[in-house]
Structure formats: C-alpha cells, structure tokens
Write a protein that holds these residues in place. Structure first.
Motif, PDB file in Angstrom:
ATOM      1  N   ALA A 124      44.748  -6.585  52.281  1.00  0.00           N
ATOM      2  CA  ALA A 124      45.006  -5.373  51.687  1.00  0.00           C
ATOM      3  C   ALA A 124      45.227  -4.250  52.581  1.00  0.00           C
ATOM      4  CB  ALA A 124      44.031  -4.917  50.808  1.00  0.00           C
ATOM      5  N   GLU A 125      44.629  -4.324  53.899  1.00  0.00           N
ATOM      6  CA  GLU A 125      44.909  -3.284  54.954  1.00  0.00           C
ATOM      7  C   GLU A 125      46.188  -3.283  55.441  1.00  0.00           C
ATOM      8  OE1 GLU A 125      41.931  -3.569  57.842  1.00  0.00           O
ATOM      9  OE2 GLU A 125      40.413  -2.988  56.426  1.00  0.00           O
ATOM     10  N   HIS A 126      46.995  -4.475  55.035  1.00  0.00           N
ATOM     11  CA  HIS A 126      48.521  -4.597  55.439  1.00  0.00           C
ATOM     12  C   HIS A 126      49.248  -4.616  54.541  1.00  0.00           C
ATOM     13  CE1 HIS A 126      47.148  -6.159  59.659  1.00  0.00           C
ATOM     14  NE2 HIS A 126      46.120  -6.482  59.151  1.00  0.00           N
ATOM     15  N   GLY A 127      48.845  -4.159  53.372  1.00  0.00           N
ATOM     16  CA  GLY A 127      49.672  -4.094  52.194  1.00  0.00           C
ATOM     17  C   GLY A 127      50.248  -5.211  51.657  1.00  0.00           C
ATOM     18  N   LEU A 128      49.293  -6.240  51.573  1.00  0.00           N
ATOM     19  CA  LEU A 128      49.450  -7.579  50.931  1.00  0.00           C
ATOM     20  C   LEU A 128      48.345  -7.786  50.135  1.00  0.00           C
ATOM     21  CD1 LEU A 128      50.338  -9.347  54.441  1.00  0.00           C
ATOM     22  CD2 LEU A 128      51.950  -8.593  52.648  1.00  0.00           C
ATOM     23  N   PHE A 129      48.310  -9.012  49.711  1.00  0.00           N
ATOM     24  CA  PHE A 129      47.538  -9.268  48.227  1.00  0.00           C
ATOM     25  C   PHE A 129      47.281 -11.047  48.430  1.00  0.00           C
ATOM     26  CE2 PHE A 129      47.844 -10.269  43.577  1.00  0.00           C
ATOM     27  CZ  PHE A 129      46.532 -10.189  43.424  1.00  0.00           C
ATOM     28  N   TYR A 130      46.041 -11.416  48.390  1.00  0.00           N
ATOM     29  CA  TYR A 130      45.705 -12.973  48.205  1.00  0.00           C
ATOM     30  C   TYR A 130      45.196 -13.024  46.764  1.00  0.00           C
ATOM     31  CZ  TYR A 130      43.382 -17.235  48.523  1.00  0.00           C
ATOM     32  OH  TYR A 130      43.006 -18.612  48.465  1.00  0.00           O
ATOM     33  N   PRO A 131      46.044 -13.591  45.813  1.00  0.00           N
ATOM     34  CA  PRO A 131      45.872 -13.586  44.388  1.00  0.00           C
ATOM     35  C   PRO A 131      44.560 -14.255  43.759  1.00  0.00           C
ATOM     36  CG  PRO A 131      48.152 -13.693  44.862  1.00  0.00           C
ATOM     37  CD  PRO A 131      47.357 -14.007  46.206  1.00  0.00           C
ATOM     38  N   PRO A 132      44.187 -15.317  44.253  1.00  0.00           N
ATOM     39  CA  PRO A 132      43.305 -16.171  43.912  1.00  0.00           C
ATOM     40  C   PRO A 132      41.853 -15.290  43.789  1.00  0.00           C
ATOM     41  CG  PRO A 132      44.158 -17.466  45.299  1.00  0.00           C
ATOM     42  CD  PRO A 132      45.005 -16.303  45.500  1.00  0.00           C
ATOM     43  N   ASP A 133      41.397 -15.232  42.342  1.00  0.00           N
ATOM     44  CA  ASP A 133      40.221 -14.100  41.968  1.00  0.00           C
ATOM     45  C   ASP A 133      39.286 -14.756  41.250  1.00  0.00           C
ATOM     46  OD1 ASP A 133      39.301 -11.691  41.858  1.00  0.00           O
ATOM     47  OD2 ASP A 133      40.555 -11.428  39.668  1.00  0.00           O
ATOM     48  N   SER A 141      33.150 -18.620  49.065  1.00  0.00           N
ATOM     49  CA  SER A 141      33.974 -18.644  50.292  1.00  0.00           C
ATOM     50  C   SER A 141      35.170 -19.420  50.302  1.00  0.00           C
ATOM     51  CB  SER A 141      33.189 -19.736  51.306  1.00  0.00           C
ATOM     52  OG  SER A 141      32.881 -20.864  50.902  1.00  0.00           O
ATOM     53  N   ILE A 142      36.237 -19.136  50.938  1.00  0.00           N
ATOM     54  CA  ILE A 142      37.472 -19.767  50.997  1.00  0.00           C
ATOM     55  C   ILE A 142      37.435 -21.293  51.271  1.00  0.00           C
ATOM     56  CG2 ILE A 142      39.549 -19.919  52.297  1.00  0.00           C
ATOM     57  CD1 ILE A 142      39.617 -17.609  50.669  1.00  0.00           C
ATOM     58  N   GLY A 143      36.580 -21.818  51.822  1.00  0.00           N
ATOM     59  CA  GLY A 143      36.313 -23.398  52.134  1.00  0.00           C
ATOM     60  C   GLY A 143      36.008 -23.840  50.753  1.00  0.00           C
ATOM     61  N   GLY A 144      35.000 -23.280  50.141  1.00  0.00           N
ATOM     62  CA  GLY A 144      34.586 -23.716  48.808  1.00  0.00           C
ATOM     63  C   GLY A 144      35.748 -23.694  47.973  1.00  0.00           C
ATOM     64  N   ASN A 145      36.424 -22.530  47.794  1.00  0.00           N
ATOM     65  CA  ASN A 145      37.575 -22.293  46.869  1.00  0.00           C
ATOM     66  C   ASN A 145      38.670 -23.544  46.923  1.00  0.00           C
ATOM     67  OD1 ASN A 145      37.994 -18.696  47.056  1.00  0.00           O
ATOM     68  ND2 ASN A 145      36.328 -19.955  45.986  1.00  0.00           N
ATOM     69  N   VAL A 146      38.914 -23.815  48.406  1.00  0.00           N
ATOM     70  CA  VAL A 146      39.973 -24.936  48.635  1.00  0.00           C
ATOM     71  C   VAL A 146      39.329 -26.196  48.292  1.00  0.00           C
ATOM     72  CG1 VAL A 146      41.182 -26.018  50.292  1.00  0.00           C
ATOM     73  CG2 VAL A 146      41.012 -23.466  50.405  1.00  0.00           C
ATOM     74  N   ALA A 147      38.040 -26.470  48.622  1.00  0.00           N
ATOM     75  CA  ALA A 147      37.247 -27.630  48.059  1.00  0.00           C
ATOM     76  C   ALA A 147      37.587 -28.043  46.573  1.00  0.00           C
ATOM     77  CB  ALA A 147      35.916 -27.768  48.626  1.00  0.00           C
ATOM     78  N   THR A 148      37.331 -27.003  45.638  1.00  0.00           N
ATOM     79  CA  THR A 148      37.414 -27.187  44.405  1.00  0.00           C
ATOM     80  C   THR A 148      38.653 -26.780  43.718  1.00  0.00           C
ATOM     81  OG1 THR A 148      36.566 -24.988  44.043  1.00  0.00           O
ATOM     82  CG2 THR A 148      34.938 -26.620  44.021  1.00  0.00           C
ATOM     83  N   ASN A 149      39.658 -26.250  44.522  1.00  0.00           N
ATOM     84  CA  ASN A 149      40.929 -25.802  43.990  1.00  0.00           C
ATOM     85  C   ASN A 149      40.425 -24.734  42.912  1.00  0.00           C
ATOM     86  OD1 ASN A 149      43.692 -25.343  43.654  1.00  0.00           O
ATOM     87  ND2 ASN A 149      44.060 -26.992  42.491  1.00  0.00           N
ATOM     88  N   ALA A 150      39.912 -23.543  43.280  1.00  0.00           N
ATOM     89  CA  ALA A 150      39.608 -22.679  42.722  1.00  0.00           C
ATOM     90  C   ALA A 150      40.426 -21.688  41.763  1.00  0.00           C
ATOM     91  CB  ALA A 150      38.205 -21.683  43.150  1.00  0.00           C
ATOM     92  N   GLY A 151      40.206 -21.299  40.614  1.00  0.00           N
ATOM     93  CA  GLY A 151      41.039 -20.427  39.993  1.00  0.00           C
ATOM     94  C   GLY A 151      40.551 -19.048  39.763  1.00  0.00           C
ATOM     95  N   GLY A 152      40.307 -18.431  38.808  1.00  0.00           N
ATOM     96  CA  GLY A 152      39.979 -17.144  38.338  1.00  0.00           C
ATOM     97  C   GLY A 152      40.799 -16.271  37.428  1.00  0.00           C
ATOM     98  N   MET A 153      40.709 -15.145  37.582  1.00  0.00           N
ATOM     99  CA  MET A 153      41.331 -14.172  36.320  1.00  0.00           C
ATOM    100  C   MET A 153      42.828 -13.897  36.601  1.00  0.00           C
ATOM    101  SD  MET A 153      38.020 -11.643  35.765  1.00  0.00           S
ATOM    102  CE  MET A 153      37.236 -11.926  37.178  1.00  0.00           C
ATOM    103  N   CYS A 154      43.240 -14.100  37.527  1.00  0.00           N
ATOM    104  CA  CYS A 154      44.593 -13.764  37.970  1.00  0.00           C
ATOM    105  C   CYS A 154      45.569 -15.025  37.713  1.00  0.00           C
ATOM    106  CB  CYS A 154      44.866 -13.099  39.487  1.00  0.00           C
ATOM    107  SG  CYS A 154      44.122 -11.611  39.648  1.00  0.00           S
ATOM    108  N   CYS A 155      44.998 -16.249  37.591  1.00  0.00           N
ATOM    109  CA  CYS A 155      45.747 -17.451  37.524  1.00  0.00           C
ATOM    110  C   CYS A 155      47.012 -17.261  36.682  1.00  0.00           C
ATOM    111  CB  CYS A 155      44.820 -18.461  37.330  1.00  0.00           C
ATOM    112  SG  CYS A 155      43.412 -18.905  38.439  1.00  0.00           S
ATOM    113  N   VAL A 156      46.771 -16.709  35.391  1.00  0.00           N
ATOM    114  CA  VAL A 156      47.579 -16.898  34.310  1.00  0.00           C
ATOM    115  C   VAL A 156      48.867 -16.631  34.908  1.00  0.00           C
ATOM    116  CG1 VAL A 156      47.375 -14.362  33.544  1.00  0.00           C
ATOM    117  CG2 VAL A 156      48.274 -15.968  32.131  1.00  0.00           C
ATOM    118  N   LYS A 157      49.073 -15.467  35.828  1.00  0.00           N
ATOM    119  CA  LYS A 157      50.258 -15.155  36.571  1.00  0.00           C
ATOM    120  C   LYS A 157      50.686 -15.844  37.768  1.00  0.00           C
ATOM    121  CE  LYS A 157      52.966 -11.046  38.171  1.00  0.00           C
ATOM    122  NZ  LYS A 157      52.947  -9.565  38.128  1.00  0.00           N
TER     123      LYS A 157
END
Length: 454
Positions: A124-133, A141-157
C-alpha cells in the motif's frame, strides 16, 4: 508419558539454532486452531531461516525417513498443521521478509512467514493492493494462505490467493529446490506446477518464496448494510445481487446468532434482525452499483442503510471480522467451511436451520455470501460427550448438505485432517487415483504432512 527424542544424527547435521526440543515449546506446536482433529507429539521443531536451511532440514529428514509437518502461523482451521507422533514440525516463522516490491511490474516477492496484513500494508505504501483478504488477515501467513489457497471477503470481485501467485520456490521432500512460474504477465511453458502447488497443504513440498501479483490501489469502498426478517430473505437478495449488480467487492452475511454475538463483543449497536448483509463496492461506479443493490435488498424485504465514509466502512468490516471470535465466546465451537453455487445459498441456509433445530444446538451462520462460501459455526459443550457428538453429527450433516446442493466440502480452509474422509464423497475414483499418484511423484516416501488431504 514417554518423551520422544530426536535422533542425534538428525540434529548433528543441521545449522546451529534451528532445532528446538524443549518439551513446553513442543507442546505449543502440536496443533493449529482446528477442532475434532488428531495431533501427536513432535520430535523437534525446526525453524530454518531461508531456503538453503529448509533444504538441509528436508535432506536430513528424508535420509532418516522422519515425517515433516510444515507450519506457518498456526492459524489454520482444518488440522493441516497438526503434528504427528515422531514427526518434526518445520516452522516458517523466521522466514518473514518482504524481499522485493516491483511497482512497475506490480509484483512482490516474499518469504512464507510474512503475515498477510503486513504484505498488504507494505505494498500500500507504493499505491498497490494485494487483494486476498482472509478473516485472519492480521495473523495468518502468506505461506499458509498459499498452502490452502485461502480466500476471504474480497474474493467475490478479486478471486482467491491462487489467482495472485505468479511464481514459487519450493523445497521438495528430498531437499531439491524447485522453482515454478514466471514474473512475466504471460507464460505457458510446460505444466502449470504453480497452480498444482497452490492448495497442496504441505503435501508436495515446502514453500520458501512466493511471488505475488498486485493491483493498483482501489478507491475507498462505499458500504451498504441491509437487515432482513429471515436469513432466507437475505440469501434471496444475494442471488439477486449476483445477477443484477455485479462488481461488488464484498457481499457478506451474518445471521441473528452471529449479530448478537458480535454486538455483545463490540457494543456497536448492531440491529437485532434475523440476518444482515454487508456489501461493499470500490469501483468508480460504486454509487450506481450500491444503488442497484439497495433496490434488490428492499425488494427482498430488507431495511437498507448506506455510507460512503471510509472510517465507518472500515468499522463495519472490522465487525464482520469479529464473527468467529464473537461466536467462540458462546462456548466450544466447531466451524464448517462449505461452498455452494450462488443460486443455492438459500437452500444451504434453510438446511442449516433444519440441522440446528434437529440437533438442538446453536449454529451461527456467517460468510462470503457473494461467492457461496459460508461458515456455519456450531456451538456446543465440550465437557458433555452427548453435546460434542451432536456437534459432530451437525457438522457432517452441513457438509453433506453442501455436496447435495452441488457444492464442495471446503471453499477456503482446506481439507487438512478435519475433512480428509470427505474427499471420497466429493471426488470420483479416477480423480483420487490421479491425485495420489501425483503425491507419490513429489514425495515417494510419504514423509510430507502424512494424514493430510489424501
């Protein structure tokens, strides 16, 4: 109780400061946040600081035929990071650096122990956005998110974690280092091993570096809240939103049980209605999108309120994130994670209501209604065997209902140990055989996360 001891040869071949064998610390690494899942006593916790040390750990374990359970932040809900007797737990918590952010290519390279919220803040400090939420964004952690292909509240878009993984560095069971994917916009050379490894839950290799794609930062979201007299009415509105008002960045649902629990925890003065939808839009036409949503919700019998205030929107989203912690305060809990076609959301909600009535248990429902992914949470008394057994039956009934409605047994939490037995219900025999064969290619001796998924 006999304390297991790691073999001297295993520890002797590792760099100083990697291995932890203190019994009190080992106990804290036995399991993740899941319920009704088995866990064992690890021989040691190994905490490498980079890819080379991970490779050393895996070579040593491979030679000794010692199972390896990879653990990120331990925030999982399916038992995927639970230790087994005689295994080592390989923790990635020391590998927590954001290695590189490339604003021009809109990429970030991170180690697996980076917390998802920290990555989002850094880009965000670079004006960018990592959407998974994910709901646990501040401590998963990112590793756990990748390992489970995690989703979240922004997935609909925006989609799930796998939609943003461009490349991986992975250490295989025998210590070899595999690199997959590209940092280019397009790339179709060979099989897509990146996609295969995303969601593999530590059974194919240990992720040591992740390259993720980023988006330009969106506009501050506008928010709509609609309350309904029945969960079915709210669910019917979701179906209408999907058909007539695409473009929402979040479409979340909370039932009365969840609303009351969240209000008791936060004292926000949430409405005491049967169900609430929380809808956000962050696009240039957000006002028009939410105008259409308001009409759909009103037609379904909802009371609608809107806000363009960024602070109020953030507060409402924070309240949504408190759904599980709030329900946890009601007693022992067992959280499910099922996903159905969006047109069957109403049927799933009605099925959960019937299961709650039949079991005599309280079941709070919340989740990502916009993509059909709900988290019915069963509240029970763990000290009462009859109550615990009823909770497990209710959990199985909800999971079965999702399959009967054309859905899946897990939308974002993973199979882990909690739902490993359900795969034979969802996948056909040929699919299962191919998946088992693939696992054997990556890990012929079966040392990586035994008992998880397959």
């Amino acid at each position: 109780m006999t304390t297991l001891q790691p073999t001297p040869d295993l520890l002797a071949g590792l760099p100083d400061g990697i291995a932890v064998t203190d019994p009190d610390i080992l106990r804290s690494y036995r399991r993740d946040h899941s319920r009704f899942t088995d866990s064992g006593s690890p021989l040691a916790v190994l905490a490498p600081r980079g890819t080379a040390e991970v490779a050393q750990c895996l070579r040593a374990c491979h030679a000794a035929r010692i199972p390896v359970v990879t653990r990120g932040a331990g925030s999982g809900l399916s038992g995927g990071a639970n230790a087994v007797d005689g295994a080592v737990v390989l923790s990635t918590h020391r590998m927590n650096a954001v290695l590189h952010i490339d604003p021009a290519e809109r990429l970030a390279v991170v180690q697996p122990g980076v917390l998802t919220g920290d990555l989002r803040a850094a880009v965000a400090e670079h004006g960018l956005f990592y959407p998974p939420d994910p709901g646990s964004v501040d401590f998963c952690s990112i590793g756990g998110n990748v390992a489970t292909n995690a989703g979240g509240m922004c997935c609909v878009k925006y989609g799930v974690t796998g939609d943003f993984v461009a490349a991986l560095e992975v250490v295989l069971a025998d210590g070899r280092v595999l690199r997959t994917g590209t940092r280019t916009v397009k790339g179709v050379a060979g099989y897509d091993l990146t996609r295969l490894l995303v969601g593999s839950e530590g059974t194919l290799g240990v992720i040591t570096e992740v390259t993720v794609r980023l988006r330009p930062a969106p506009r501050p979201p506008q928010t709509l809240v609609a309350t309904f007299g029945t969960p079915a009415a709210a669910s019917a509105a979701v179906t209408g939103i999907d058909a007539a008002a695409p473009g929402c960045s979040a479409v979340e649902i909370l039932d009365r049980t969840t609303l009351r629990a969240v209000d008791a925890l936060t004292h926000m003065g949430l409405a005491d209605d049967a169900a609430m939808l929380l809808v956000q839009a962050d696009s240039a036409d957000a006002d028009a999108v939410l105008g259409a949503v308001a009409e759909i919700c009103a037609a379904a019998g909802g009371e609608v309120a809107r806000s363009a205030d960024a602070a109020e929107s953030a507060l409402l989203m924070a309240a949504r994130r408190m759904a599980l912690p709030a329900l946890e305060r009601l007693g022992d809990h067992l959280l499910d994670d099922v996903c159905v076609p969006r047109g069957r959301i109403v049927d799933l909600v009605l099925a959960v209501e019937r299961i709650a009535a039949d079991s005599g248990l309280t079941i709070g429902v919340f989740g990502h209604a916009g993509d059909g992914n709900l988290h019915p949470t069963i509240v029970f008394d763990g000290a009462d065997p009859a109550s615990a057994a009823a909770a497990r039956r209710a959990f199985d009934a909800i999971t079965a209902a999702a399959l009967e409605l054309g859905g899946t047994i897990t939308g974002e939490h993973g199979v882990g140990r909690l739902k490993a037995g359900w795969l034979t219900r969802e996948l056909d025999p040929v699919n299962l055989a191919v998946q088992r064969a693939l696992r054997g290619v990556f890990d012929p001796d079966g040392i990586l996360n035994p008992g998880v998924v397959l």
